[in-house]
Design an enzyme around this catalytic site. Structure first.
Site, PDB file in Angstrom:
ATOM      1  N   LYS A   1       0.852  -1.185   0.000  1.00  0.00           N
ATOM      2  CA  LYS A   1       0.000   0.000   0.000  1.00  0.00           C
ATOM      3  C   LYS A   1       0.887   1.234   0.000  1.00  0.00           C
ATOM      4  CE  LYS A   1      -1.811   2.901   2.617  1.00  0.00           C
ATOM      5  NZ  LYS A   1      -1.729   4.067   1.723  1.00  0.00           N
TER       6      LYS A   1
ATOM      7  N   GLU B   1      10.330   1.686  10.150  1.00  0.00           N
ATOM      8  CA  GLU B   1      11.338   2.713   9.844  1.00  0.00           C
ATOM      9  C   GLU B   1      10.622   4.043   9.921  1.00  0.00           C
ATOM     10  OE1 GLU B   1      13.056   1.497   6.157  1.00  0.00           O
ATOM     11  OE2 GLU B   1      14.086  -0.163   7.122  1.00  0.00           O
TER      12      GLU B   1
ATOM     13  N   CYS C   1      14.262  10.776   5.595  1.00  0.00           N
ATOM     14  CA  CYS C   1      14.290  10.370   6.999  1.00  0.00           C
ATOM     15  C   CYS C   1      15.675  10.524   7.609  1.00  0.00           C
ATOM     16  CB  CYS C   1      13.819   8.929   7.127  1.00  0.00           C
ATOM     17  SG  CYS C   1      14.794   7.791   6.151  1.00  0.00           S
TER      18      CYS C   1
ATOM     19  N   GLU D   1      10.525  16.642  14.024  1.00  0.00           N
ATOM     20  CA  GLU D   1      10.871  16.402  12.627  1.00  0.00           C
ATOM     21  C   GLU D   1      10.048  17.347  11.733  1.00  0.00           C
ATOM     22  OE1 GLU D   1       9.461  12.811  10.612  1.00  0.00           O
ATOM     23  OE2 GLU D   1      11.488  12.477   9.867  1.00  0.00           O
TER      24      GLU D   1
HETATM   25  P1  NAD Z   1       2.702   8.524   7.180  1.00  0.00           P
HETATM   26  O1  NAD Z   1       2.985   7.746   8.399  1.00  0.00           O
HETATM   27  O2  NAD Z   1       1.692   9.600   7.251  1.00  0.00           O
HETATM   28  O3  NAD Z   1       2.250   7.562   5.998  1.00  0.00           O
HETATM   29  C1  NAD Z   1       3.028   6.438   5.620  1.00  0.00           C
HETATM   30  C2  NAD Z   1       2.104   5.362   5.096  1.00  0.00           C
HETATM   31  O4  NAD Z   1       1.277   4.882   6.158  1.00  0.00           O
HETATM   32  C3  NAD Z   1       1.156   5.830   4.000  1.00  0.00           C
HETATM   33  O5  NAD Z   1       1.064   4.839   3.014  1.00  0.00           O
HETATM   34  C4  NAD Z   1      -0.145   5.986   4.740  1.00  0.00           C
HETATM   35  O6  NAD Z   1      -1.275   5.848   3.914  1.00  0.00           O
HETATM   36  C5  NAD Z   1      -0.060   4.852   5.734  1.00  0.00           C
HETATM   37  N1  NAD Z   1      -0.930   4.982   6.903  1.00  0.00           N
HETATM   38  C6  NAD Z   1      -1.354   6.104   7.531  1.00  0.00           C
HETATM   39  N2  NAD Z   1      -2.137   5.794   8.574  1.00  0.00           N
HETATM   40  C7  NAD Z   1      -2.218   4.430   8.619  1.00  0.00           C
HETATM   41  C8  NAD Z   1      -2.876   3.516   9.466  1.00  0.00           C
HETATM   42  N3  NAD Z   1      -3.623   3.910  10.509  1.00  0.00           N
HETATM   43  N4  NAD Z   1      -2.733   2.210   9.223  1.00  0.00           N
HETATM   44  C9  NAD Z   1      -1.972   1.761   8.197  1.00  0.00           C
HETATM   45  N5  NAD Z   1      -1.329   2.596   7.351  1.00  0.00           N
HETATM   46  C10 NAD Z   1      -1.451   3.918   7.564  1.00  0.00           C
HETATM   47  O7  NAD Z   1       4.101   9.068   6.705  1.00  0.00           O
HETATM   48  P2  NAD Z   1       4.387  10.063   5.486  1.00  0.00           P
HETATM   49  O8  NAD Z   1       3.945  11.425   5.905  1.00  0.00           O
HETATM   50  O9  NAD Z   1       3.851   9.463   4.242  1.00  0.00           O
HETATM   51  O10 NAD Z   1       5.981   9.990   5.376  1.00  0.00           O
HETATM   52  C11 NAD Z   1       6.830  10.797   6.111  1.00  0.00           C
HETATM   53  C12 NAD Z   1       7.410  10.060   7.307  1.00  0.00           C
HETATM   54  O11 NAD Z   1       8.085   8.874   6.878  1.00  0.00           O
HETATM   55  C13 NAD Z   1       8.458  10.870   8.032  1.00  0.00           C
HETATM   56  O12 NAD Z   1       8.256  10.799   9.418  1.00  0.00           O
HETATM   57  C14 NAD Z   1       9.764  10.201   7.656  1.00  0.00           C
HETATM   58  O13 NAD Z   1      10.814  10.367   8.575  1.00  0.00           O
HETATM   59  C15 NAD Z   1       9.339   8.790   7.549  1.00  0.00           C
HETATM   60  N6  NAD Z   1      10.314   8.020   6.763  1.00  0.00           N
HETATM   61  C16 NAD Z   1      11.135   7.157   7.427  1.00  0.00           C
HETATM   62  C17 NAD Z   1      12.110   6.441   6.749  1.00  0.00           C
HETATM   63  C18 NAD Z   1      13.049   5.513   7.466  1.00  0.00           C
HETATM   64  O14 NAD Z   1      13.685   4.698   6.819  1.00  0.00           O
HETATM   65  N7  NAD Z   1      13.194   5.607   8.785  1.00  0.00           N
HETATM   66  C19 NAD Z   1      12.225   6.596   5.362  1.00  0.00           C
HETATM   67  C20 NAD Z   1      11.369   7.488   4.713  1.00  0.00           C
HETATM   68  C21 NAD Z   1      10.413   8.184   5.436  1.00  0.00           C
END
Ligand code: NAD
Length: 452
Positions: free
Chosen positions: A138, A213, A247, A346
């Site tokens: 997803k 992550e 990230c 962040e």
């Molecule tokens: P997000 O958590 O809002 O969304 C990530 C994914 O989770 C999306 O596909 C979203 O639809 C899904 N999601 C949201 N709510 C959910 C739920 N209740 N159940 C299941 N899935 C759900 O994150 P974002 O805003 O898309 O991305 C930014 C974040 O990602 C930042 O915090 C960044 O640091 C992190 N990130 C971490 C890494 C790493 O390797 N540590 C890499 C890239 C990004």
């Protein structure tokens, strides 16, 4: 783009379940061949993928062309490990032979964010497939396009139907349904820390294995004895590349006070010269942010920084005459302290917070005094300090005298609120596979007799 709900998720999970037996039994050699074929197709379509990614996310094309190449590399790396993924240990005991082997855990889900969606999807998917798992992916609702392209390439490569499935949809509906689905054995999640917490709750009922992550507030610690020219280049690169939506971005720079004024003055000059503009222009270094909502979030930290008493040194505004798009200038705040929100939370944008320090102990305390613990960057020419300080940093990954340079066999992941588990090399197989022990008696040892 279609928005899937529980019905589509169920269909995808069933397809992944049905395909599992066949994929698990496919030989490692065949999986290797197929995954290399995916890599070939990614390379052959690299330009198109880069354009789609830029179009979908606003990430500058100069970085996205490399992201496609990196995605192919992810597939190649794990393709080569397909044949040894199930390898285990031999643990002989007196009168018994014990040996371990690894077996794929089952159908898994992969939930990815919007910052570099194609590269991240391959990073999660390639080890799962190499391990013998089937996948339901997803992608983030803000960046769905390249996930569909990846699934098309996977099928074109000859990977059987049902092995890789994509469901586009909203996190709280499609994502939630996936994480709660009884047929899905594990959740590989990349995204925000708050979402990670929600997913852990959602997966609790079906006892899902999780790999998270999550976010970061990664320190770049610059000591006066460092090669300051290289430290400056790396500091600028690690926060203003990929729109700061990264990230592992170095979003806090801690600079020893004796060189602070000079370093920050040079930094400010560079920040003001970052080329903001059309992401399809190869000269562009900083593109528009992904979404108006995200722009609003990044802007809110300018207000917070001002209110908290930090000094806005560069940027902080949406440029005039930029036309449509969520353009935001490369931003630098100075004279911050560790208690400010801009030093703790962040931002996930082109936004850097500079903090001076006087002693090594103070630098360590400031570096560690956040909830996150993903990456840290250390600049010093003192080798003893590099080891001692590096070992005391609370971060899953520490780079010394370097920007983020990834070596795929090494563990990738964070501690504290930055995540659970590690990716990369064999670490990925520990997540996507079950380790089984088989004990074979080599003798006719006395078996205890009850009820005789
Ligand atoms: P997000 O958590 O809002 O969304 C990530 C994914 O989770 C999306 O596909 C979203 O639809 C899904 N999601 C949201 N709510 C959910 C739920 N209740 N159940 C299941 N899935 C759900 O994150 P974002 O805003 O898309 O991305 C930014 C974040 O990602 C930042 O915090 C960044 O640091 C992190 N990130 C971490 C890494 C790493 O390797 N540590 C890499 C890239 C990004």
């Amino acid at each position: 783009m279609a928005s899937g709900g529980p019905g589509e998720v169920d269909a995808a999970a069933r397809a992944a379940t049905d395909a599992f037996a066949g994929w698990r039994e496919t030989t490692g050699t065949e999986r290797k061949r197929l995954l290399h074929r995916v890599a070939d197709l990614i390379e052959a379509n690299g330009e198109e993928i880069a354009l789609l990614e830029t179009c979908d996310t606003g990430q500058p094309i100069r970085f996205m062309s490399k992201a496609a190449a990196r995605a192919a590399e992810n597939f190649r790396f794990f393709a080569d490990r397909s044949e040894t993924a199930s390898d285990g240990l031999s643990l002989p005991a007196s009168g018994h032979l014990n040996y371990t082997l690894r077996q794929p855990i089952g159908p898994v889900c992969i939930i990815t964010p919007w910052n570099t969606p194609f590269m991240l999807s391959t990073w999660k998917m390639a080890p799962a497939l190499a391990a013998g798992c089937t996948v339901v992916h997803k992608p983030a609702e803000w960046s769905p396009v390249t996930a569909t392209r990846l699934a098309e390439l996977v099928h074109e490569a000859g990977i059987p139907p049902g092995v890789v499935n994509v469901v586009n949809g909203i996190g709280e509906t499609a994502g939630r349904a996936l994480t709660e689905h009884p047929d899905i054995r594990a959740i590989g999640f990349v995204g925000d820390t708050r979402t990670g917490r929600a997913i852990m709750r959602q997966g609790a009922e079906t006892l899902k294995r999780v790999h998270f992550e999550l976010g970061g507030k990664n320190p770049v610690v610059v000591f006066a004895d460092a090669d300051l020219d290289r430290a400056l280049d790396a500091t600028v690169f690690m926060i203003y590349s990929l729109n700061g939506e990264r990230c592992t971005s170095g979003s806090r720079v801690l600079v020893e006070r004796t060189v602070y004024d000079d370093f920050i003055a040079r930094l400010a000059e560079r920040v003001k010269r970052i080329r903001l503009g059309n992401p399809f222009d190869p000269a562009t270094e900083l593109g528009p942010l992904i979404h108006p909502q995200h722009l609003e979030k990044v802007q809110s930290y300018v207000t917070a920084g001002r209110q908290e008493g930090a000094t806005l040194i560069a940027g902080g505004r949406c440029p005039e005459n930029a036309g449509a798009g969520n353009y935001f200038e490369a931003t630098l705040f100075g004279d911050a302290d560790r208690f400010m929100r801009i030093a703790r939370e962040e931002v996930f944008g082109p936004f850097l917070t500079a903090i001076p320090f006087d002693t090594e102990q103070e630098a360590l305390e400031v570096a560690n005094d956040v909830d996150y613990g993903l990456a840290a960057y250390l600049w010093t020419s003192d080798v003893t300090r590099a080891h001692a300080f590096g070992q005391r940093l609370e971060a899953g990954m520490v780079w010394v005298n370097s920007e983020n340079v990834r070596h795929l066999p090494t563990p990738f992941g964070g501690m504290k609120s930055s995540g659970i588990g590690r990716d990369g090399g064999d670490y990925s197989f520990d997540f996507y596979m079950e380790t089984k022990n088989i004990d074979i008696a080599l003798d006719r040892h006395p078996v205890p007799k009850l009820g005789k």
